[in-house]
Design an enzyme around this catalytic site. Sequence first.
Site, PDB file in Angstrom:
ATOM      1  CG  ASP A  12     -46.253 -29.785  30.775  1.00  0.00           C
ATOM      2  OD1 ASP A  12     -46.429 -31.027  30.777  1.00  0.00           O
ATOM      3  OD2 ASP A  12     -45.203 -29.257  31.192  1.00  0.00           O
TER       4      ASP A  12
ATOM      5  CE1 TYR B 213     -39.109 -45.740  22.030  1.00  0.00           C
ATOM      6  CE2 TYR B 213     -39.643 -48.084  22.136  1.00  0.00           C
ATOM      7  CZ  TYR B 213     -39.756 -46.851  21.509  1.00  0.00           C
ATOM      8  OH  TYR B 213     -40.523 -46.743  20.381  1.00  0.00           O
TER       9      TYR B 213
ATOM     10  CE  LYS C 110     -42.974 -45.784  22.960  1.00  0.00           C
ATOM     11  NZ  LYS C 110     -43.861 -44.616  22.739  1.00  0.00           N
TER      12      LYS C 110
END
Length: 304
Positions: free
Chosen positions: A74, A174, A178
Site C-alpha cells: 500500500d 479528478y 491528473k
Amino acid sequence: MTGPLQGKVALVAGATRGAGRGIALELGAAGATVYVTGRSTRARRSEYDRPETIEDTADLVTAAGGKGIGVPVDHLDRSAVRDLVTRIADEQGRLDVLVNDIWGGEKLFEWNTPVWEHDLDNGLRLLRLAVETHAVTSHCALPLLLSRPGGLVVEVTDGTADYNRDTYRVNFFYDLAKASVLRMAFALGHELGPRGATAVALTPGWMRSEIMLEAYGVREDDWRRALEREPHFAISETPRYTGRAVAALAADPGVARFNGRSLSSGGLAREYGFTDLDGSRPDAWRYLVEVQDAGKPADTTGYR
C-alpha cells in the site's frame, strides 16, 4: 537472445492491472527484472474487489522474458514503501526505472459533479491515492535510483500537459489529481536532471484496460463491438502500447532530451516506431482534439 533492458531493474508501482500491468509486461519483454506492486493479491482483494492480482502480473512479466517479482504494497504506508526499496537494494543493488502508476480512483469520482456536491471523503481519498502515493514512492525510491547515473522516472497520468491545461477533466478532484501528476514530472525533472536522471509524465490514450472493457461489455478479442455504443472508441489502444512507450524510453541512451516533459503513447510511437499489438499506431490525443472534441464523426483515418 537478450533484450535491450537485460540487467536493468524496474519498479512499477501500481501494476495490478491496466497501464501498470502493460508497462510491467513490456519492460519484462525487454529483459528487465520488474518489481510489481499493488494491493490486490491472490489471498486478499483491495477495495476494487477485482480478480486481477500482482502475482498474476509478476507471472506474466516472467513469461514475457523478464523476471517478475510481486510485492504487496500500500503506497500510502511509508514504512511498507521503505521496506520495498530496501528489499530491491538488498536483492538487486540498483534501481534503473521507477514507474509511478498508482491511481485507485475509479470508484471514488463522480462525473461532472461540482466540488460542493461531490462526496468529500471520496474526493480526498482519491487525491491521497493518486497524488500522495506518488510522492511517498519517489521520496523513498529516488536515492536508490540516483545511486547510478541514467535512471528514469515515469509519472503515469491521464492527458497531456497541453490538453489538460485547456480542458476541464471530469470534476474538481479528478482534474486536480491528473494535473498534479503532470506537475510532479516537471518538478522531478528539475531535481533529477542535474543529478544524472530523467523524469517524464506519460499518458496513455483511450486505453482498453480490464475495467474499460468490462464497462463496455466486451473482451479484448471483440472490443470493436463497443463501437456501436461509442464510435470514437475506435481510437482506443491496449495497455501494452503504453508499456512499449516506457520500454522504448528506458532503452534510449538519449532519453534525457525528454526530461521534465509531458509525453503520450501515440507521440512516442511516432518517435520510436513501435506499434500496438495489432500493428496499428493510435494517436489518441491528436484525435481527441481534432476529431472527437471538434464534434466530427468518428473516423480514425490518419490517426492509427
